[in-house]
Design a protein around this motif. Structure first.
Motif, PDB file in Angstrom:
ATOM      1  N   GLY A 132       0.701  -1.132   0.127  1.00 57.95           N
ATOM      2  CA  GLY A 132      -0.263   0.397   0.002  1.00 57.95           C
ATOM      3  C   GLY A 132       0.782   1.275   0.066  1.00 57.95           C
ATOM      4  O   GLY A 132       2.506   1.388   0.715  1.00 57.95           O
ATOM      5  N   TRP A 133       0.281   2.268  -0.106  1.00 55.54           N
ATOM      6  CA  TRP A 133       1.157   3.951  -0.016  1.00 55.54           C
ATOM      7  C   TRP A 133       1.599   3.970   1.483  1.00 55.54           C
ATOM      8  O   TRP A 133       0.711   3.500   2.568  1.00 55.54           O
ATOM      9  CB  TRP A 133       0.431   4.937  -0.828  1.00 55.54           C
ATOM     10  N   THR A 134       2.589   4.327   1.709  1.00 52.74           N
ATOM     11  CA  THR A 134       3.263   4.595   2.367  1.00 52.74           C
ATOM     12  C   THR A 134       3.565   6.133   2.754  1.00 52.74           C
ATOM     13  O   THR A 134       3.861   6.055   1.370  1.00 52.74           O
ATOM     14  CB  THR A 134       4.477   3.662   2.569  1.00 52.74           C
ATOM     15  N   PRO A 135       3.714   7.051   3.284  1.00 50.39           N
ATOM     16  CA  PRO A 135       3.988   8.505   3.527  1.00 50.39           C
ATOM     17  C   PRO A 135       5.851   8.424   2.543  1.00 50.39           C
ATOM     18  O   PRO A 135       5.753   8.921   2.180  1.00 50.39           O
ATOM     19  CB  PRO A 135       4.694   8.846   5.190  1.00 50.39           C
ATOM     20  N   ALA A 136       7.120   7.865   3.452  1.00 54.65           N
ATOM     21  CA  ALA A 136       7.738   7.660   2.107  1.00 54.65           C
ATOM     22  C   ALA A 136       7.847   7.178   0.548  1.00 54.65           C
ATOM     23  O   ALA A 136       8.419   8.425  -0.316  1.00 54.65           O
ATOM     24  CB  ALA A 136       8.701   6.597   2.093  1.00 54.65           C
ATOM     25  N   LEU A 137       7.360   6.421   0.492  1.00 55.14           N
ATOM     26  CA  LEU A 137       6.616   5.686  -0.552  1.00 55.14           C
ATOM     27  C   LEU A 137       5.930   7.483  -1.895  1.00 55.14           C
ATOM     28  O   LEU A 137       6.073   7.289  -2.982  1.00 55.14           O
ATOM     29  CB  LEU A 137       5.637   4.526  -0.936  1.00 55.14           C
ATOM     30  N   ARG A 138       4.673   7.556  -1.346  1.00 60.67           N
ATOM     31  CA  ARG A 138       3.924   8.789  -1.674  1.00 60.67           C
ATOM     32  C   ARG A 138       4.803   9.890  -2.086  1.00 60.67           C
ATOM     33  O   ARG A 138       4.607  10.518  -3.076  1.00 60.67           O
ATOM     34  CB  ARG A 138       2.606   8.989  -0.857  1.00 60.67           C
ATOM     35  N   ARG A 139       5.727  10.180  -1.123  1.00 54.67           N
ATOM     36  CA  ARG A 139       6.335  11.613  -1.408  1.00 54.67           C
ATOM     37  C   ARG A 139       7.623  11.567  -2.485  1.00 54.67           C
ATOM     38  O   ARG A 139       8.015  12.138  -3.053  1.00 54.67           O
ATOM     39  CB  ARG A 139       7.274  11.826   0.199  1.00 54.67           C
ATOM     40  N   TYR A 140       7.927  10.151  -2.306  1.00 56.84           N
ATOM     41  CA  TYR A 140       9.634   9.993  -3.053  1.00 56.84           C
ATOM     42  C   TYR A 140       8.568   9.457  -4.758  1.00 56.84           C
ATOM     43  O   TYR A 140       9.349  10.368  -5.731  1.00 56.84           O
ATOM     44  CB  TYR A 140       9.690   8.213  -2.817  1.00 56.84           C
ATOM     45  N   ALA A 141       7.159   9.025  -4.861  1.00 55.46           N
ATOM     46  CA  ALA A 141       6.624   8.868  -5.943  1.00 55.46           C
ATOM     47  C   ALA A 141       6.376  10.829  -6.471  1.00 55.46           C
ATOM     48  O   ALA A 141       6.517  10.952  -7.981  1.00 55.46           O
ATOM     49  CB  ALA A 141       5.554   8.394  -5.900  1.00 55.46           C
ATOM     50  N   GLU A 142       6.054  11.767  -5.544  1.00 56.99           N
ATOM     51  CA  GLU A 142       5.684  12.647  -5.869  1.00 56.99           C
ATOM     52  C   GLU A 142       7.101  13.782  -6.550  1.00 56.99           C
ATOM     53  O   GLU A 142       7.369  13.924  -7.167  1.00 56.99           O
ATOM     54  CB  GLU A 142       4.565  13.531  -5.052  1.00 56.99           C
ATOM     55  N   ILE A 143       8.580  13.127  -5.973  1.00 61.19           N
ATOM     56  CA  ILE A 143      10.055  13.832  -6.485  1.00 61.19           C
ATOM     57  C   ILE A 143      10.042  13.260  -7.658  1.00 61.19           C
ATOM     58  O   ILE A 143       9.736  13.642  -8.361  1.00 61.19           O
ATOM     59  CB  ILE A 143      10.579  13.421  -5.321  1.00 61.19           C
ATOM     60  N   PHE A 144      10.173  11.808  -7.922  1.00 55.18           N
ATOM     61  CA  PHE A 144      10.354  11.900  -9.072  1.00 55.18           C
ATOM     62  C   PHE A 144       9.226  11.700 -10.216  1.00 55.18           C
ATOM     63  O   PHE A 144      10.179  11.213 -11.554  1.00 55.18           O
ATOM     64  CB  PHE A 144      11.038  10.235  -8.885  1.00 55.18           C
ATOM     65  N   GLY A 145       7.877  12.022  -9.651  1.00 51.35           N
ATOM     66  CA  GLY A 145       7.083  12.644 -10.475  1.00 51.35           C
ATOM     67  C   GLY A 145       6.925  10.423 -11.618  1.00 51.35           C
ATOM     68  O   GLY A 145       5.887  10.502 -13.233  1.00 51.35           O
ATOM     69  N   LEU A 146       6.268   9.595 -10.156  1.00 49.98           N
ATOM     70  CA  LEU A 146       6.340   8.386 -10.357  1.00 49.98           C
ATOM     71  C   LEU A 146       4.937   7.846 -10.493  1.00 49.98           C
ATOM     72  O   LEU A 146       4.784   8.728  -9.545  1.00 49.98           O
ATOM     73  CB  LEU A 146       6.949   7.460 -10.201  1.00 49.98           C
ATOM     74  N   ARG A 147       3.757   7.552 -11.562  1.00 52.65           N
ATOM     75  CA  ARG A 147       2.506   7.184 -11.308  1.00 52.65           C
ATOM     76  C   ARG A 147       2.042   6.084 -11.501  1.00 52.65           C
ATOM     77  O   ARG A 147       3.003   5.238 -12.293  1.00 52.65           O
ATOM     78  CB  ARG A 147       1.792   8.540 -12.756  1.00 52.65           C
ATOM     79  N   PRO A 148       1.221   5.674 -11.009  1.00 46.76           N
ATOM     80  CA  PRO A 148       1.102   4.113 -11.252  1.00 46.76           C
ATOM     81  C   PRO A 148       0.038   3.993 -12.319  1.00 46.76           C
ATOM     82  O   PRO A 148      -0.393   4.951 -13.329  1.00 46.76           O
ATOM     83  CB  PRO A 148       0.766   3.912  -9.210  1.00 46.76           C
ATOM     84  N   LEU A 149       0.679   2.581 -13.254  1.00 45.71           N
ATOM     85  CA  LEU A 149       0.237   2.550 -14.205  1.00 45.71           C
ATOM     86  C   LEU A 149      -1.158   1.166 -14.258  1.00 45.71           C
ATOM     87  O   LEU A 149      -0.716   0.230 -13.257  1.00 45.71           O
ATOM     88  CB  LEU A 149       1.389   1.746 -15.865  1.00 45.71           C
ATOM     89  N   ALA A 150      -1.811   1.718 -14.582  1.00 47.44           N
ATOM     90  CA  ALA A 150      -2.803   0.550 -14.895  1.00 47.44           C
ATOM     91  C   ALA A 150      -2.744  -0.483 -15.424  1.00 47.44           C
ATOM     92  O   ALA A 150      -2.704  -0.595 -17.214  1.00 47.44           O
ATOM     93  CB  ALA A 150      -4.675   0.941 -14.922  1.00 47.44           C
ATOM     94  N   LEU A 151      -2.488  -1.314 -15.288  1.00 49.69           N
ATOM     95  CA  LEU A 151      -1.910  -3.429 -16.428  1.00 49.69           C
ATOM     96  C   LEU A 151      -2.524  -3.781 -15.672  1.00 49.69           C
ATOM     97  O   LEU A 151      -2.498  -4.728 -14.409  1.00 49.69           O
ATOM     98  CB  LEU A 151      -0.237  -3.320 -16.133  1.00 49.69           C
ATOM     99  N   ALA A 152      -3.545  -4.671 -16.527  1.00 47.42           N
ATOM    100  CA  ALA A 152      -3.962  -6.374 -16.462  1.00 47.42           C
ATOM    101  C   ALA A 152      -4.903  -6.309 -14.918  1.00 47.42           C
ATOM    102  O   ALA A 152      -4.837  -6.623 -14.272  1.00 47.42           O
ATOM    103  CB  ALA A 152      -3.063  -7.077 -15.792  1.00 47.42           C
ATOM    104  N   GLY A 153      -5.605  -4.890 -14.335  1.00 45.66           N
ATOM    105  CA  GLY A 153      -6.467  -4.508 -13.584  1.00 45.66           C
ATOM    106  C   GLY A 153      -5.868  -4.708 -11.925  1.00 45.66           C
ATOM    107  O   GLY A 153      -6.060  -4.715 -10.825  1.00 45.66           O
ATOM    108  N   GLN A 154      -4.087  -3.947 -12.074  1.00 44.73           N
ATOM    109  CA  GLN A 154      -3.533  -3.545 -10.925  1.00 44.73           C
ATOM    110  C   GLN A 154      -3.357  -2.758 -11.630  1.00 44.73           C
ATOM    111  O   GLN A 154      -2.716  -2.198 -12.920  1.00 44.73           O
ATOM    112  CB  GLN A 154      -2.719  -4.982 -11.002  1.00 44.73           C
TER     113      GLN A 154
END
Length: 369
Positions: free
Chosen positions: A63-85
């Motif tokens: 699941g999302w953690t505060p560190a993962l959410r902040r890290y993804a925001e800084i690096f411009g990473l967005r979740p991809l929808a692949l095969a229902g995931q």
């Protein structure tokens, strides 16, 4: 959500999502490692590209953690929808051009320790600092983080000077009041003094720019060197009447490359010159009281016919560089008369004067006394 690619590597996964669990691999997809893998987690534009294929991609469920959410925001990473995931850790290919570019620019081996050091650095920045501002500075942050790792690795074996003992320095705080292309760090620290007691708290400001490599191209057969001249901003700011300087090939050590690799690259970029061998010179801090910059100085053996001189520099960096050739003895004369005012070039010129006979394979004159 599934973590894939370098985010699934335990080094980053344990920092960003310590509760992640193994998941079923993603089938029918594969990752194009370059340019993502060497600089993934270091630069925002270098995440791997995911595309349909017959491979399997290891994945971890989290699941999302505060560190993962902040890290993804800084690096411009967005979740991809692949095969229902939802999948995090890659980008979708935006056509053949993206994949071709990936194959052309990818180089080197991905370094999990550098990616972790980058994660620690950006996650420790103030939370109110906009992620977009941090993302814009990621290349320079990576240069600085790489320099710190190199300093720790390269100096651990040096003999200790200063006060005795291991408990000699306390860094109370570190603040970054200025952060653009370069930055300024304000350190509050205490030191054990030579007489044994502790100093009061001291505020010290340091200009942060990362490490650089300097190369003086030298032709030992013709006994000549190649210099460049270009405009420099610092002499302009000081009011110098002659802000164009005689210099030599130099540039920042990029993340993921060695000082030697940086020297070879800069010689080609600035002077179109192939260096066949680098001879280490006097590596040094040019101004350790205020500059957190370490210079790797080399003499680069090269073929320097008259046609080697010309014009160079990168238009993307607005460089306007002229190269020219002169006898080594003339470089020594210029150094001794004060015509060379660039510190790294001056150091290399005097070092080469003492070393050129050995480099050329000639016997050195014996001294008597």
């Amino acid at each position: 959500m599934l973590l894939i690619g370098v985010l699934a590597h335990p080094t980053l996964r344990d920092r960003l999502a310590p509760g992640a669990r193994p998941a079923e691999p993603l089938t029918g997809w594969h990752l194009v490692d370059a340019p993502g893998r060497p600089l993934a987690g270091v630069d925002a534009d270098h995440w791997p590209v995911i595309q349909p294929g017959d491979g399997k991609i290891a994945a971890w469920d989290t699941g999302w953690t505060p560190a993962l959410r902040r890290y993804a925001e800084i690096f411009g990473l967005r979740p991809l929808a692949l095969a229902g995931q939802e999948v995090l850790g890659a980008r979708l290919a935006d056509g053949a051009g993206a994949i071709a570019s990936a194959k052309a620019t990818g180089a080197g081996v991905w370094c999990p320790e550098l990616a972790l050091a980058m994660a620690e650095w950006v996650l420790n920045l103030p939370e109110d600092r906009p992620a977009s501002d941090i993302r814009e500075r990621l290349p320079m942050i990576a240069t600085w983080v790489s320099a710190r790792r190199r300093a720790q690795r390269d100096t651990a074996h040096l003999p200790q000077i200063g006060p005795e003992g291991q408990e000699r320095l306390q860094i109370m705080s570190c603040h970054e009041p200025y952060a653009k292309f370069f930055s300024v760090e304000e350190l509050v620290l205490r030191q054990r003094r030579h007489r044994g007691d502790w100093s009061p708290r001291m505020l010290r400001a340091v200009f942060v720019s990362g490490d650089a490599t300097v190369v003086l191209p030298y032709d030992p057969v013709r006994d000549r060197v190649l210099l460049i001249d270009q405009l420099r901003a610092a002499p302009v700011a000081r009011g110098d009447c002659q802000p164009w300087f005689h210099e030599t090939v130099a540039g920042r050590v990029d993340p993921g490359e060695t000082p030697e690799e940086a020297g070879l690259r800069e010689a080609m970029e600035e002077a179109g010159l192939h260096i066949r061998r680098l001879i280490p010179g006097p590596h040094n801090y040019p101004s350790p009281g205020i500059l957190a910059e370490f210079l790797y100085l080399y003499v680069g053996l090269a073929d320097l016919p008259d046609a080697a001189a010309g014009f160079g520099g990168l238009d993307s960096e607005e460089e306007d560089i002229r190269s020219f050739i002169l006898p080594r003895a003339e470089l020594t004369r210029m150094a001794m008369t004060g015509e060379i005012r660039n510190g790294p070039l001056l150091s290399l010129a005097l070092w080469l004067e003492l070393s050129h006979l050995k480099i050329r394979g000639e016997p050195c004159a014996e001294t008597s006394g």
